[in-house]
Design an enzyme around this catalytic site. Structure first.
Site, PDB file in Angstrom:
ATOM      1  N   GLY A 124      16.936-100.526 122.190  1.00 20.59           N
ATOM      2  CA  GLY A 124      17.526-101.785 122.616  1.00 20.59           C
ATOM      3  C   GLY A 124      17.754-102.318 120.887  1.00 20.59           C
ATOM      4  O   GLY A 124      16.727-103.359 120.658  1.00 20.59           O
ATOM      5  N   GLU A 241      15.370 -91.633 112.556  1.00 21.04           N
ATOM      6  CA  GLU A 241      16.632 -91.664 113.606  1.00 21.04           C
ATOM      7  C   GLU A 241      18.038 -90.755 112.807  1.00 21.04           C
ATOM      8  O   GLU A 241      18.547 -90.027 113.837  1.00 21.04           O
ATOM      9  CB  GLU A 241      17.212 -93.061 113.772  1.00 21.04           C
ATOM     10  CG  GLU A 241      18.194 -92.852 114.780  1.00 21.04           C
ATOM     11  CD  GLU A 241      18.719 -94.435 115.460  1.00 21.04           C
ATOM     12  OE1 GLU A 241      17.979 -95.295 115.269  1.00 21.04           O
ATOM     13  OE2 GLU A 241      19.584 -94.346 115.920  1.00 21.04           O
TER      14      GLU A 241
END
Ligand SMILES: Cc1cc2nc3c(=O)[nH]c(=O)nc-3n(C[C@H](O)[C@H](O)[C@H](O)COP(=O)(O)OP(=O)(O)OC[C@H]3O[C@@H](n4cnc5c(N)ncnc54)[C@H](O)[C@@H]3O)c2cc1C
Length: 383
Positions: A124, A241
Site C-alpha cells: 500500500g 523492488e
C-alpha cells in the site's frame, strides 16, 4: 574476467529445474507468473523445499544463501512460467524490509510464515495524487492510546483482494516536511475499517485494487522501524523492488515459445524475422547481465541504487519490445488459423501487448528511473 557460475550454483540451478519440470508442466506455464500466477498451493510447495526467503537467516526459515543464488532461483521460476505471485512480495520486499528494520517480535511472527509460503502481502504505497511523488501521500496514521488509527486511500494495490497483510506507508506527522513525516506499518487486511474495491485492467484481469482505510485500528507493535523515518527506510526497499530479474523475464515464456514456433514453421528463413528474434535474444542477455550485476553488488554488501534504476529501466523496455515483436511476427497470420498453435500464441501475445505498458510504470516509471540515473549515477543536477 570469468563470468561462469560456480559448480555449487550450477547444481542449485539444476535442482530447481528438476523440481519445476515436474511441478510446472508445459500446459500450466504462464506469462507474468509473478503478477498473475497466483497459487498458494504452489508457494507452499516452494516453501516446503526451502525456496522462499533463501537469503534470510535460518532462524526465520531462510537458507542463508547468496543474492546470486536468489537470482538463479527467480530466473528459473520465471523462465518456467511458474505461478509465484502469492509469495512474491513477501519474499522480495516485505521480508527484507522487516529484516532491516522490523522488531524481533515482527520478524519472529511474520518471517517463518513467509518462508513457508503461508502468507500473502500487498503493497500500500501509491495513492491518487501520490505515485511517482510518493512522499506526497496523505493516508494518515494517528496515535490513539496503544494504537494507530488509519484513514485514507491507496490505489493500484496489487493482490489487496487476496492478501493477508498490507505493507503500508502512511503519514504520521502532518506538520513535518513531506519526506520526514512518513512511517511504515504492517496491517492485517481483516482489520475492521479496511475496504478493498477491485480495479479491472485493460486485459480484463482483476489484479489491482483501491483500498480504503476508515479509522482502521492497528496496534503500535505493527509500526516498522522508527516513526517518521519511513521514507529513508523505504529507499533501499525500492531498490530491491526494482532490480530483480522479474523486470526482464515477465513474458519470457512467450518469447521462447515464439522462437520455437518460428523455427518449426520455417519463419526464421525470413531474414527480417530472424533479425528481430536475434535482437530480442541479445537484449535479453544484456538485461540479464545488468540484473546479475545488481545481485553481485548485494553479495558484496552494498545496496545498488542507480544500478537498480538502470536494470529496471532497460529490462522493462525489453519486455515491452518482446510483446511488440512477437505480436508483429504472429500478426494476422495467427488469427487466421483458429485452433492452431499460432492462434494460441497470438492470444498470449495479444494479452502481453495490452499489458506491456504497465511494465514501465509499476515499480517506478522509466522517466523517474532516468532521473535517478542522471542525478545519482551521472551526478547531474536539475538546472
Ligand atoms: C500493473 C501495476 C501494478 C501496480 N501495483 C502497485 C502496488 O501493488 N502498490 C502500489 O503502491 N502501487 C502500485 N502501482 C502503482 C505504481 O507504482 C504507480 O503507477 C507509479 O509509481 C506511477 O505513479 P502514477 O500512476 O501516480 O503516475 P504519475 O506519478 O502521476 O506519473 C504520470 C507521468 O508523469 C511522469 N512523471 C512523474 N514525475 C516525473 C518526474 N519527476 N520527472 C519526469 N517524469 C515524471 C511519469 O513518468 C508518468 O509518465 C502499480 C501500477 C501498475 C501499472
Amino acid at each position: 574476467m570469468d563470468f561462469a557460475l560456480t559448480p555449487e550454483q550450477e547444481a542449485f540451478r539444476a535442482e530447481i529445474r528438476q523440481f519445476l519440470a515436474t511441478e510446472v508442466p508445459e500446459d500450466k506455464r504462464t506469462e507474468d507468473g509473478w503478477i498473475v500466477g497466483f497459487s498458494r498451493e504452489f508457494s507452499r510447495k516452494l516453501g516446503a523445499r526451502g525456496l522462499i526467503g533463501v537469503t534470510w537467516p535460518k532462524k526465520y526459515g531462510g537458507q542463508e544463501r547468496s543474492y546470486l543464488d536468489r537470482v538463479i532461483l527467480t530466473e528459473e521460476l520465471l523462465r518456467a512460467g511458474a505461478p509465484v505471485a502469492a509469495h512474491w512480495l513477501g519474499d522480495r520486499q516485505v521480508g527484507p524490509a522487516l529484516l532491516a528494520y522490523g522488531s524481533e517480535e515482527q520478524k519472529a511472527e511474520i518471517l517463518p510464515r513467509v518462508t513457508s509460503g503461508e502468507i500473502v502481502f500487498c503493497l500500500g504505497m501509491s495513492e491518487p495524487g501520490a505515485g511517482s511523488d510518493l512522499a506526497s501521500l496523505r493516508t494518515k496514521a494517528e496515535e490513539d492510546g496503544d494504537d494507530f488509527l488509519l484513514t485514507g486511500q491507496k490505489i493500484w494495490t496489487s493482490f489487496a483482494h487476496v492478501a493477508d497483510y498490507a505493507y503500508l506507508v502512511a503519514r504520521t506527522d502532518a506538520n513535518a516536511p513531506k519526506h520526514k513525516g512518513i512511517s511504515e506499518f504492517l496491517v492485517d487486511m481483516k482489520t475492521p475499517g479496511v475496504t478493498v474495491r477491485p480495479l479491472i485492467d485493460i486485459t480484463g484481469e482483476h489484479h489491482f485494487n483501491e483500498v480504503f482505510f476508515d479509522g482502521a485500528r492497528i496496534g503500535k507493535k505493527w509500526l516498522i522501524g522508527e516513526k517518521n523515518r519511513g521514507w529513508y527506510q523505504i529507499a533501499s526497499q525500492l531498490d530491491y523492488e526494482r532490480s530483480g530479474i522479474e523486470r526482464l523475464l515477465s513474458n519470457y515464456p512467450l518469447f521462447r515459445d515464439t522462437v520455437k514456433y518460428a523455427k518449426e514453421q520455417g519463419l526464421t528463413k525470413d531474414p527480417v524475422i530472424r533479425n528481430q528474434l536475434a535482437q530480442m535474444r541479445i537484449e535479453l542477455d544484456i538485461g540479464r547481465s545488468l540484473v546479475y550485476k545488481v545481485a553481485w553488488s548485494l553479495t558484496k554488501g552494498f545496496v545498488p541504487n542507480y544500478e537498480a534504476a538502470m536494470a529496471k529501466c532497460f529490462c522493462t523496455e525489453v519486455e515491452q519490445r518482446i510483446a511488440q515483436t512477437v505480436s508483429s511476427i504472429l500478426g494476422d497470420y495467427a488469427v487466421l488459423m483458429p485452433g492452431s498453435p499460432a492462434a494460441r500464441l497470438a492470444g498470449r501475445a495479444a494479452h502481453e501487448y495490452l499489458y506491456a505498458p504497465a511494465y514501465t510504470i509499476q515499480g517506478g516509471t522509466s522517466n523517474v528511473l532516468r532521473n535517478i540515473m542522471a542525478i545519482r549515477g551521472l551526478g547531474l543536477q536539475a538546472g
